[in-house]
Motif scaffolding. Structure first.
Motif, PDB file in Angstrom:
ATOM      1  N   LEU A  17       0.968  -0.956   0.175  1.00  0.00           N
ATOM      2  CA  LEU A  17       0.214  -0.426  -0.302  1.00  0.00           C
ATOM      3  C   LEU A  17       1.009   1.331  -0.050  1.00  0.00           C
ATOM      4  CD1 LEU A  17      -2.157  -1.076   3.052  1.00  0.00           C
ATOM      5  CD2 LEU A  17      -2.941  -1.084   0.036  1.00  0.00           C
ATOM      6  N   ILE A 132      -9.709   0.342  10.079  1.00  0.00           N
ATOM      7  CA  ILE A 132      -9.309   1.224   9.180  1.00  0.00           C
ATOM      8  C   ILE A 132      -8.181   2.371  10.529  1.00  0.00           C
ATOM      9  CG2 ILE A 132      -9.837   3.621   7.994  1.00  0.00           C
ATOM     10  CD1 ILE A 132     -12.209   1.618   7.057  1.00  0.00           C
ATOM     11  N   LEU A 136      -4.740   3.289   8.977  1.00  0.00           N
ATOM     12  CA  LEU A 136      -4.975   4.504   8.164  1.00  0.00           C
ATOM     13  C   LEU A 136      -3.514   5.716   8.053  1.00  0.00           C
ATOM     14  CD1 LEU A 136      -6.749   6.683   6.561  1.00  0.00           C
ATOM     15  CD2 LEU A 136      -6.956   8.005   8.900  1.00  0.00           C
ATOM     16  N   ARG A 139       0.803   5.257   5.233  1.00  0.00           N
ATOM     17  CA  ARG A 139       1.863   6.553   3.722  1.00  0.00           C
ATOM     18  C   ARG A 139       2.168   7.556   4.503  1.00  0.00           C
ATOM     19  NH1 ARG A 139      -2.754   5.862  -0.439  1.00  0.00           N
ATOM     20  NH2 ARG A 139      -2.747   3.431  -0.916  1.00  0.00           N
ATOM     21  N   PHE A 385     -10.781  -2.854   3.367  1.00  0.00           N
ATOM     22  CA  PHE A 385      -9.459  -1.635   3.413  1.00  0.00           C
ATOM     23  C   PHE A 385      -8.588  -1.503   2.571  1.00  0.00           C
ATOM     24  CE2 PHE A 385      -5.826  -0.057   5.619  1.00  0.00           C
ATOM     25  CZ  PHE A 385      -5.528   1.312   5.143  1.00  0.00           C
ATOM     26  N   THR A 388     -10.054  -0.501  -1.109  1.00  0.00           N
ATOM     27  CA  THR A 388     -10.276   0.816  -1.024  1.00  0.00           C
ATOM     28  C   THR A 388      -9.231   2.145  -1.131  1.00  0.00           C
ATOM     29  OG1 THR A 388     -12.177   0.403  -0.361  1.00  0.00           O
ATOM     30  CG2 THR A 388     -11.490   3.181   0.019  1.00  0.00           C
ATOM     31  N   TYR A 389      -7.976   1.390  -0.153  1.00  0.00           N
ATOM     32  CA  TYR A 389      -7.185   2.909  -0.122  1.00  0.00           C
ATOM     33  C   TYR A 389      -5.865   2.176  -0.738  1.00  0.00           C
ATOM     34  CZ  TYR A 389      -3.509   4.641   3.620  1.00  0.00           C
ATOM     35  OH  TYR A 389      -3.054   5.591   4.326  1.00  0.00           O
ATOM     36  N   GLN A 390      -5.968   1.457  -1.998  1.00  0.00           N
ATOM     37  CA  GLN A 390      -4.982   1.069  -2.593  1.00  0.00           C
ATOM     38  C   GLN A 390      -5.243   2.203  -3.910  1.00  0.00           C
ATOM     39  OE1 GLN A 390      -1.968   0.392  -3.990  1.00  0.00           O
ATOM     40  NE2 GLN A 390      -2.172  -1.400  -3.096  1.00  0.00           N
ATOM     41  N   TYR A 479     -12.730  10.322   1.070  1.00  0.00           N
ATOM     42  CA  TYR A 479     -11.821   8.759   1.897  1.00  0.00           C
ATOM     43  C   TYR A 479     -12.646   9.491   3.630  1.00  0.00           C
ATOM     44  CZ  TYR A 479     -10.309   4.633   3.981  1.00  0.00           C
ATOM     45  OH  TYR A 479     -10.154   3.783   4.548  1.00  0.00           O
ATOM     46  N   TYR A 482     -10.114  10.568   6.688  1.00  0.00           N
ATOM     47  CA  TYR A 482      -9.419  10.891   6.840  1.00  0.00           C
ATOM     48  C   TYR A 482     -10.128  12.546   7.050  1.00  0.00           C
ATOM     49  CZ  TYR A 482      -5.961   8.996   4.041  1.00  0.00           C
ATOM     50  OH  TYR A 482      -4.441   8.390   3.539  1.00  0.00           O
TER      51      TYR A 482
END
Length: 508
Positions: A17, A132, A136, A139, A385, A388-390, A479, A482
């Motif tokens: 990710l 999540i 979160l 990154r 997760f 979606t995150y990707q 998202y 966030y």
């Protein structure tokens, strides 16, 4: 063997990710400050290094700790010319994030193992890892997981020391707690939780094998407090060398934790776990409440007293810490964020494990089914997760992908919000550091929403730009998770109902 396999599998998904997302939040610029300090130290300017790490908003521990990935980036720069500001190089601190998160998993397993059998402790680790809120920030170059690492390490050590002679080793618990606070002062609850738990454990059970006077049994707590003060005092002395004050900046930082809404004091955690984590989050909160009551009731039972007492004390103290923070919100002193709930996540899962364990004991025939369903839900939640995150993209990464490396390429930069004083992003720069000065390029790109759109009090339809739209991606704050980082409910609604996009328009 199962533990290692699960940790490696989760770590592998997390590694897949990374590669984008750095510098999306304003606070990530503090990592750049730390790296500039590291460069100054490498050039022999020790005072400049001290000034850098003491200008990070009461986070000198973060500046010192981040020297580890910073050295990795320096090696890449010297060996390959890789620009430390470019996304390929910034994967080094991202990988460091993933490493720390994996260590946090192992520490949580060790902590849960203090109270439950191996299978239940492993389930707790998986449930926590699937959230999540847990994943979160992997990154982003932010200190939350790193501060949590030192806190969990101190907690695990404290629980182990409570059952055997410890002496000065309690000082290490205090030192770790202090450094956790120095990495991220937003987790000021950590040292308080550890001190309170240390007092309960010292008074409730013998430390050295004998029941001496109560005051004598508080000696380990004295060591713990001494370790805390030594580290904080040392950081204060170091800051004075840089003509600043660590303690003064620590006191000031609380006045900045006011973005968002004071109206969500008691309801914020429920809103977050329901809107972000869904059914799993709501279920964990309900199980936590049940688990807290079960653990408190078990204190009076003689059998297993030295296991149930630390467990009940830990859950109760963590709950009181959350309640105290919520009280500060109601008093309009602090505001809840998703990053603050990050600290309480391990305790929410711990309370849920108490409830699940009690249910398994009360209903042996159905316990295997319940645990299997819990595993399945955790795996599904983590997979959802990851997918979606990707798919999330970030303005800086999109601009880098299209070769926009310096401001001379940008003809205009507009936003679709009416707010003033928003922070415009800076570009990453080329992948490799140029050996010679870069040639000026023609300004041929128009950017829309190349900024951190905060606060977002209104949205306006952007004017149609002349040219070819070469990129149009949803603003990453679309998202849901966030949106709980400093936005109130009205601002979250604006982000949810409007198609806020980042666009690159190339002049024809």
């Amino acid at each position: 063997m199962a533990l290692l396999g699960v940790v490696l599998a989760i770590t592998a998904v997390r590694i897949s990710l990374i590669g984008k997302g750095t510098m999306a939040f304003v606070d990530e610029q503090r990592y750049v400050t730390a790296m500039l300090g590291l460069r100054a130290l490498g050039e022999g300017h020790g005072l400049e290094f001290l000034r850098a790490i003491n200008s990070m908003g009461a986070r000198p521990g973060d500046g010192l700790w981040r020297a580890i990935p910073g050295l990795g980036q320096a090696v890449l720069l010297l060996a390959t010319g890789l620009n430390p500001n470019s996304p390929p190089s910034l994967q080094v601190p991202q990988l460091f994030n993933v490493l720390i998160m994996s260590l946090n998993m192992l520490l949580l397993y060790k902590i849960y193992r203090q109270f439950f059998r191996a299978s239940m402790a492993l389930l707790g680790m998986v449930l926590y890892s699937s959230l999540i809120n847990t994943n979160l920030y992997l990154r982003h170059l932010l200190p939350y997981d790193h501060a949590l690492f030192f806190f969990l390490l101190a907690l695990w050590l404290l629980l182990r020391l409570a059952a055997r002679p410890a002496g000065w080793k309690y000082g290490l618990v205090g030192a770790l707690a202090a450094f956790s606070y120095a990495v991220y002062p937003g987790y000021f609850m950590g040292p308080a939780v550890l001190l309170a738990l240390g007092i309960v454990l010292a008074l409730a059970s013998p430390v050295d094998g004998s029941y001496g006077p109560s005051v004598g049994r508080l000696v380990p707590v004295g060591w713990q407090l001494a370790g805390l003060l030594v580290v904080l005092g040392g950081l204060q002395l170091v800051s004075r060398l840089a003509d600043t004050s660590y303690l003064a900046s620590s006191r000031y930082i609380s006045t900045t934790v006011t973005q968002g809404s004071f109206d969500e004091g008691l309801s914020f955690i429920g809103s977050y776990y329901w809107q972000v984590e869904g059914g799993l989050g709501l279920g964990l909160l309900l199980l936590f409440g049940i688990g807290l009551l079960v653990s408190l009731r078990a204190i009076g039972q003689r059998q297993g007293r030295y296991t149930t007492l630390p467990l009940a004390a830990l859950l109760s103290i963590a709950f009181l810490a959350w309640l105290g923070y919520a009280g500060a919100v109601l008093a309009h002193k602090l505001v809840f964020y998703g990053r603050i709930l990050h600290f309480f996540g391990p305790f929410v899962v711990l309370g849920a494990l108490v409830a699940l364990n009690a249910g398994a004991q009360a209903w042996p025939k159905g316990s295997k089914l319940v645990l299997t369903l819990a595993w399945g839900l955790a795996v599904w939640h983590f997979g959802a997760f990851a997918r979606t995150y990707q798919a999330i993209d970030y303005p800086c990464d999109v601009a880098y992908h299209y070769g926009i490396h310096n401001q001379n390429q940008i003809a205009a930069n507009e936003t679709s919000v009416c707010d003033k004083n928003i922070v415009f992003y800076r570009l990453f720069g080329p992948r490799l550091r140029p050996g010679q000065p870069m040639l000026l390029e023609t300004a041929r790109y128009q950017l829309l929403n190349f900024a951190y759109l905060y606060p977002i009090t209104c949205y306006k339809t952007p004017e149609r730009q002349a040219g070819t739209v070469v990129a149009s991606v949803p603003y990453f704050m679309k998202y849901r998770a966030y949106q709980f980082e400093g936005h109130n409910q009205a601002q979250r609604t604006i982000l949810q109902v409007n198609e806020v996009d980042f666009r690159i328009v190339k002049r024809d």
